[in-house]
Design an enzyme around this catalytic site. Structure first.
Site, PDB file in Angstrom:
ATOM      1  CG  ASN A 217      -1.698   1.235   1.430  1.00 24.18           C
ATOM      2  OD1 ASN A 217      -1.799   2.045   0.509  1.00 24.18           O
ATOM      3  ND2 ASN A 217      -2.279   1.410   2.608  1.00 24.18           N
TER       4      ASN A 217
ATOM      5  CE  LYS B 133      -0.099   3.272   4.732  1.00 28.65           C
ATOM      6  NZ  LYS B 133      -0.026   3.374   6.174  1.00 28.65           N
TER       7      LYS B 133
ATOM      8  CG  HIS C  24      -5.776   2.033   5.055  1.00 28.53           C
ATOM      9  ND1 HIS C  24      -5.339   3.015   5.910  1.00 28.53           N
ATOM     10  CD2 HIS C  24      -4.778   1.122   4.976  1.00 28.53           C
ATOM     11  CE1 HIS C  24      -4.119   2.698   6.322  1.00 28.53           C
ATOM     12  NE2 HIS C  24      -3.756   1.560   5.774  1.00 28.53           N
TER      13      HIS C  24
ATOM     14  CD  GLU D 174      -2.864   5.597   6.626  1.00 33.71           C
ATOM     15  OE1 GLU D 174      -2.834   5.629   5.378  1.00 33.71           O
ATOM     16  OE2 GLU D 174      -1.966   5.083   7.322  1.00 33.71           O
TER      17      GLU D 174
ATOM     18  CD  GLU E  54      -3.541  -2.486   7.225  1.00 29.89           C
ATOM     19  OE1 GLU E  54      -2.448  -2.766   6.747  1.00 29.89           O
ATOM     20  OE2 GLU E  54      -4.106  -1.401   7.032  1.00 29.89           O
TER      21      GLU E  54
ATOM     22  N   GLY F 152       2.193   2.268  10.726  1.00 34.54           N
ATOM     23  CA  GLY F 152       3.144   3.365  10.563  1.00 34.54           C
ATOM     24  C   GLY F 152       3.815   3.793  11.856  1.00 34.54           C
TER      25      GLY F 152
ATOM     26  CB  SER G 274       4.977  -1.814  11.972  1.00 36.99           C
ATOM     27  OG  SER G 274       4.536  -0.471  12.189  1.00 36.99           O
TER      28      SER G 274
HETATM   29  P1  PGA Z   1       2.720   0.260   7.654  1.00 36.09           P
HETATM   30  O1  PGA Z   1       1.284   0.467   6.971  1.00 36.09           O
HETATM   31  O2  PGA Z   1       3.273  -1.040   7.103  1.00 36.09           O
HETATM   32  O3  PGA Z   1       3.527   1.441   7.234  1.00 36.09           O
HETATM   33  O4  PGA Z   1       2.509   0.177   9.116  1.00 36.09           O
HETATM   34  C1  PGA Z   1       0.426  -0.615   6.770  1.00 36.09           C
HETATM   35  C2  PGA Z   1      -0.866  -0.110   6.148  1.00 36.09           C
HETATM   36  O5  PGA Z   1      -1.319   0.974   6.532  1.00 36.09           O
HETATM   37  O6  PGA Z   1      -1.466  -0.776   5.278  1.00 36.09           O
END
Ligand code: PGA
Length: 255
Positions: A13, A15, A98, A100, A170, A176, A216
């Site tokens: 992803n 982003k 997601h 976010e 998630e 993140g 992460s």
């Molecule tokens: P990250 O993001 O691996 O940077 O923690 C995962 C995601 O948001 O899909």
């Protein structure tokens, strides 16, 4: 072991990262590194990179996804993209719900369900994200939250349609942050999601569903997370932006 029946899928992803030149460079670097992968490989890229990435991945084993789509087929929805606009380009996957999107753009379980419906109707394969907030984990309601998100997202989805869906667990506190769920935590909640799906569609359908962990995940911790019976792959944010890191996770999933 039912895990062997399921296809492991590693999805990046990106982003809101990478312009077109950077996107092309990353794909060109990635292609030789993942060409022998024994798992699904997907990159979910910004809308503006889709055309570039579709062209760069043509003839390779890398599949392409978007990061959202709207629930209406067309209309007065300024700034939105319809599911059929994506399939018309050749896009195969779409990330939905997601955290976010939920946190910054008012996405709710109900709108995730509506977008899922539109994506399936257009022939897209959705990667549906669920996961609890830190406060929810601390209050001991992770199972309830994730179970509810899963049930509402899948409302009105048939068993046949479920075959085209991936669910990504998630935990919001792990995204993140560099704070990964332990393998046991990831395995436990992915197992809860599978049990919820079994309750809705039966054991056979649940056994066939690909459930990813995201938050992460990186080259160092991927193998341990992916070894969990109910973790069938990963949705990768930060580590998907560098070809060596992403391909190391793909390699871990291919073992
Ligand atoms: P990250 O993001 O691996 O940077 O923690 C995962 C995601 O948001 O899909």
């Amino acid at each position: 072991m039912n895990k062997k029946l399921r296809k492991a899928v590693i999805a990046g992803n990106w982003k809101m990262n990478k312009n077109r030149a950077e996107a092309k460079a990353l794909i060109e670097e990635l292609k030789p590194l993942v060409k022998d992968a024994d798992c699904g490989v997907i990159v979910c890229v910004p809308f503006t990179d889709l055309e570039t990435v579709l062209a760069a991945t043509e003839g390779s084993n890398i599949c392409v996804g978007a990061q959202n789509c709207h629930f209406a087929p067309s209309g007065a929805f300024t700034g939105e993209i319809a599911a059929t606009m994506l399939t018309e380009m050749g896009v195969e996957y779409v990330v939905l719900g997601h955290s976010e999107r939920r946190q910054y753009f008012g996405e709710t379980d109900v709108t995730v369900n509506k977008r899922l419906r539109a994506a399936l109707d257009a022939g897209l394969k959705p990667i549906v994200c669920v996961g609890e907030l830190l406060e929810q984990r601390e209050q001991g309601v992770t199972a309830e939250v994730v179970g509810m998100q899963t049930r509402i997202a899948l409302g009105g989805v048939s068993a046949e349609e479920l075959k085209n869906i991936i669910i990504a667990y998630e935990p919001v506190w792990a995204i993140g942050t560099g704070k990964t769920a332990t393998a046991d935590q990831a395995g436990e909640v992915c197992g809860l999601i599978r049990a919820t799906v079994a309750d809705l569609y039966g054991k056979e359908a649940a056994d066939g569903l690909t459930i990813q962990y995201g938050g992460s995940m990186n080259a160092g911790n991927a193998a341990e997370l992916l070894a969990q019976e109910d973790v069938d792959g990963g949705l990768i944010g930060g580590a998907a932006l560098k070809a060596p890191d992403f391909s190391a996770i793909v390699a871990a999933a291919s073992k």
